[in-house]
Design a protein around this motif. Structure first.
Motif, PDB file in Angstrom:
ATOM      1  N   CYS A 159      14.367  24.521 102.906  1.00 54.15           N
ATOM      2  CA  CYS A 159      14.199  23.695 101.710  1.00 54.15           C
ATOM      3  C   CYS A 159      14.651  24.456 100.477  1.00 54.15           C
ATOM      4  O   CYS A 159      14.489  25.675 100.391  1.00 54.15           O
ATOM      5  CB  CYS A 159      12.722  23.329 101.510  1.00 54.15           C
ATOM      6  SG  CYS A 159      12.141  22.110 102.673  1.00 54.15           S
ATOM      7  N   ILE A 169       9.320  21.447  95.768  1.00 57.35           N
ATOM      8  CA  ILE A 169      10.504  21.283  96.612  1.00 57.35           C
ATOM      9  C   ILE A 169      11.548  20.501  95.815  1.00 57.35           C
ATOM     10  O   ILE A 169      11.259  19.427  95.285  1.00 57.35           O
ATOM     11  CB  ILE A 169      10.161  20.491  97.900  1.00 57.35           C
ATOM     12  CG1 ILE A 169       9.056  21.181  98.686  1.00 57.35           C
ATOM     13  CG2 ILE A 169      11.401  20.261  98.748  1.00 57.35           C
ATOM     14  CD1 ILE A 169       9.462  22.443  99.382  1.00 57.35           C
ATOM     15  N   ALA A 224      14.802  18.434 100.202  1.00 61.01           N
ATOM     16  CA  ALA A 224      14.371  18.560 101.587  1.00 61.01           C
ATOM     17  C   ALA A 224      15.602  18.430 102.472  1.00 61.01           C
ATOM     18  O   ALA A 224      16.491  17.642 102.172  1.00 61.01           O
ATOM     19  CB  ALA A 224      13.367  17.469 101.928  1.00 61.01           C
TER      20      ALA A 224
END
Lengths: 336, 415
Positions: A81, A94, A97
């Protein structure tokens, strides 16, 4: 009785002198960072900074445990990630992804050599070396559900519980092994306890969804870790509707958020899980006075909490005096 | 409590005959003054307050406590809620007997007010919380895009109850139709009414327990026959997928509900929107879908747009198209007596439905092929529409036929 003995006595059902104060999640504050010269975001991925900042929980604040994994992003970073590691007072997030499909995933052979993972294991070893058997060391793993959020996307995963449930089962089955092996590695490095962060929160899924998708996975994971050491399950939010299911999963303890009633939680768990928590973060620790903290600790203890702790990862601007007050209030409780 | 001991207490004190007393105060269990009459000439000495608190006997909750140590006799009594002493009233008495009556009246009045206040708060935090939210979300007499807004109080409540205001949401509407037993053309009460009422209480709980719902979803009765579910979604960047998810959710809910066989269920959902302001719009769409489904579908259950695409398109046709295009076709189909030749229209519709295939049309209508040919020819001559040569003409024919059927229940259309 050392802090470590105290904490493990609770888990082992043995007598202990005072109610332990632990941190299953991040205890890092800006004050502690300034004192140890170990700052975010560096301390998320550098083993020395991790150990130094984790050690502040013991050396500055007097907690019975230290915990060097402050975020929930190390596994996600190691598995591909793109992570924004945040700022001094902002946790990582994040950015991208890899949109993992079940067939695409292979656990990397060098997973434990990848930087963030290796750093954590080294930090745990360093803490064990520094504190010996004085202080309990709490490691952390991100469970397959939250890991799937990171790798596959939260919205995608939730939708697929509706549209492609078989895929969700596949993804969880794949990622479960990562969590188990990482937990084992941390126990071997010197951790006494593992926090298992898996966000089966009521704002995202129903209790029935937890039962269908996650409960069997958690049961399998706990069977695999049974001989390694105790595991504290962490999930945010109101959990009353699913605590009975959590109690069937095999975790030794549950990290309870302050919105949940401690007495009710203990009643539902019925001896199958200890409760740790549940001092409120935003109202009490961040914005409250020492007197507010004292009352909150009293309430939690009167409710039957067995291990005191903040309810979740601390906002970084929590004043250390309020954390000291948790320890002070705990020490004034009647000895067990 | 501050409002009660502040505002309400002052109003009470204002009604009291003050000639028999010097001052009235309310103090907390640890002696802190919570309220006092503004006209008083001084506080009751703190040592007397503490002495009175010490003399409080917790087994006698309606006791009067006397202290004669000061210049005036102080009479005190506890305020008790749920068997807990929450505060004390103290009066410096000039006429002791009169003050005993006054303090009793003030205590009773305060206790009643506090209990009423607590009940109101409790009631709102239980089931009625979601009903109140649904009622307010749906309570606009008319809506105009961009002009409707939620009240500040509702927004504050939604945030306080932990609802994320920025999730995508759609309304799922469940209509409960009671199954009746008609014998001899009258409805006999065969004892189902109590079961109906009992189910209605459980109906919301059954739906709330559905595995696809979470804490961000709201479920409540909108009225006695309709359950509203405001279903939330995370944005996956593909709204179409979410509609398929809604199909699954509706099937799941029907399956849960059908265990109780007292009702026939109609379920439909409205559009997915990104703000709470649009919940009303989604509700109206769901309601219209159920109306259309009731007309065009034979069986109850899940009504959805894709089971009646033409019907929905016809329902939402712009009024210009309705009046300028559809009405002119209908005018051309009028017979000598002024009625519309619906039989001719239905043949034309069947011809379009069968992709302009004469044989298939004849089979559907159980007519001879030549009869169908003549009727289609007559239709073309009357209206000027030729579906074999123009898709637009075919579309107009279909919309005309659908509009006629919808027109039969146009009172059901909700704006």
């Amino acid at each position: 009785m050392t802090s470590r003995e105290r904490v493990l006595a609770v888990f082992n059902g043995k007598p202990y002198d005072k109610i332990p104060v632990i941190n299953p999640t991040s205890l890092a504050t800006v004050e502690s960072m300034r004192h140890t010269k170990a700052f975010f975001p560096h301390a998320h991925t550098d083993s020395h900074a991790m150990a130094a900042l984790a050690g502040a929980g013991r050396d500055l604040l007097g907690f019975d445990s230290v915990m060097p994994y402050f975020s929930i992003h190390l596994e996600a970073a190691a598995l591909g990630c793109e992570v924004d590691w945040g700022k001094l007072d902002r946790m990582p997030q994040i950015l991208k992804a890899p949109l993992l499909e079940p067939d695409d995933f292979v656990m990397p052979v060098n997973f434990f050599d990848r930087k963030p993972i290796k750093a954590l294991l080294q930090a745990i070893k360093a803490l064990r070396k520094k504190y010996g058997s004085e202080v309990a060391i709490i490691g952390k793993v991100v469970g397959p559900w939250t890991l799937a959020f990171h790798l596959h996307g939260t919205a995608n995963l939730i939708l697929e519980t509706n549209m492609e449930p078989y895929k969700v089962h596949q993804i969880l089955g794949m990622l479960m092994q990562t969590s188990i092996e990482f937990a084992h590695a941390q126990f071997e490095a010197g951790a006494d306890i593992i926090t298992w962060a898996d966000h089966a929160t009521a704002d995202l899924i129903s209790a029935k969804m937890y039962e269908e998708f996650l409960l069997p996975v958690h049961q399998q994971c706990n069977r695999a870790l049974q001989k390694a050491g105790p595991v504290i399950f962490h999930t945010c939010g109101l959990v009353t509707d699913r605590l009975e299911l959590f109690s069937q999963a095999g975790f030794e303890a549950f990290h309870l958020e302050s919105r949940n009633d401690v007495k009710a939680a203990i009643c539902i768990a019925d001896g199958r899980m200890l409760m740790t928590g549940n001092i409120n973060n935003p109202r009490i620790l961040l914005n409250g006075t020492a007197a507010d903290v004292y009352k909150a600790v009293n309430r939690a203890v009167e409710g039957g909490i067995q291990l005191l702790s903040p309810e979740c990862a601390l906002p970084c601007w929590v004043p250390n005096r309020n954390l000291l007050e948790i320890v002070h209030a705990a020490r004034t409780q009647q000895n067990k | 409590m501050e409002q009660i001991f502040g505002t309400y207490f002052q109003r009470l004190v204002g009604k009291v005959d003050r000639s028999s007393l010097r001052s009235i105060q309310i103090v907390s269990r640890d002696g802190k003054i919570l309220a006092k009459d503004t006209a008083n000439s001084g506080d009751i000495p703190s040592d007397i307050i503490y002495k009175v608190i010490q003399d409080l006997n917790c087994t006698d909750l309606h006791q009067l406590i006397y202290n004669h140590s000061g210049e005036y006799t102080v009479v005190a009594t506890p305020i008790v809620i749920d068997l807990q002493v929450i505060a004390m009233i103290l009066i410096e008495a000039i006429n002791l007997k009169h003050c005993e009556q006054i303090i009793t009246i003030i205590r009773t009045s305060l206790e009643s007010y506090i209990e009423y206040h607590n009940t109101q708060e409790e009631a709102f935090t239980e089931v009625s919380r979601e009903e109140a939210i649904v009622k307010e979300l749906l309570a606009v007499s008319s809506y105009d895009l961009g002009k409707q807004s939620l009240s500040y109080k509702l927004l504050k409540s939604l945030k306080a109850f932990g609802f994320d205001l920025f999730l995508l949401r759609s309304v799922i509407l469940v209509k409960l139709e009671k199954k009746t037993n008609s014998y001899f053309n009258i409805n006999l009460d065969l004892g189902y009414e109590s079961s109906v009422e009992a189910f209605k209480d459980r109906g919301v709980q059954i739906i709330k327990a559905n595995k696809y719902l979470n804490n961000q979803d709201i479920v409540a009765f909108a009225d006695s026959d309709h359950i509203v579910i405001v279903k939330s979604f995370l944005d996956v960047g593909n709204i179409g997928k979410l509609y398929y998810a809604l199909d699954n959710i509706c099937e799941s809910m029907i399956s849960d509900l059908e265990a109780a066989k007292i009702f026939t269920y109609h379920i439909a959902y409205g559009g997915i929107y990104s703000t709470f302001q649009d919940v009303r719009r989604s509700y109206v769409e769901a309601e219209n879908t159920i109306h259309l489904g009731s007309v065009f579908q034979e069986n109850p259950g899940i009504h959805s747009v894709d089971k009646g695409i033409f019907e929905h398109v016809g329902y939402y046709l712009p009024s210009i198209v309705q009046h300028k295009v559809i009405q002119s076709v209908l005018d051309k189909l009028k017979k000598a007596d002024g009625s519309i030749d619906l039989e001719l229209l239905s043949v034309a519709e069947a011809f379009v439905d069968q992709c302009m295939n004469l044989m298939h049309t004849a089979n559907q209508l159980h007519l001879h092929r030549n009869t169908v040919y003549l009727k289609i020819d007559k239709f073309k001559n009357k209206t000027g529409l030729n579906p074999e040569k123009s898709f637009q003409d075919a579309f107009i024919i279909k919309m005309t036929a659908v509009s006629v059927k919808i027109g039969a229940f146009s009172q059901g259309k909700v704006n």
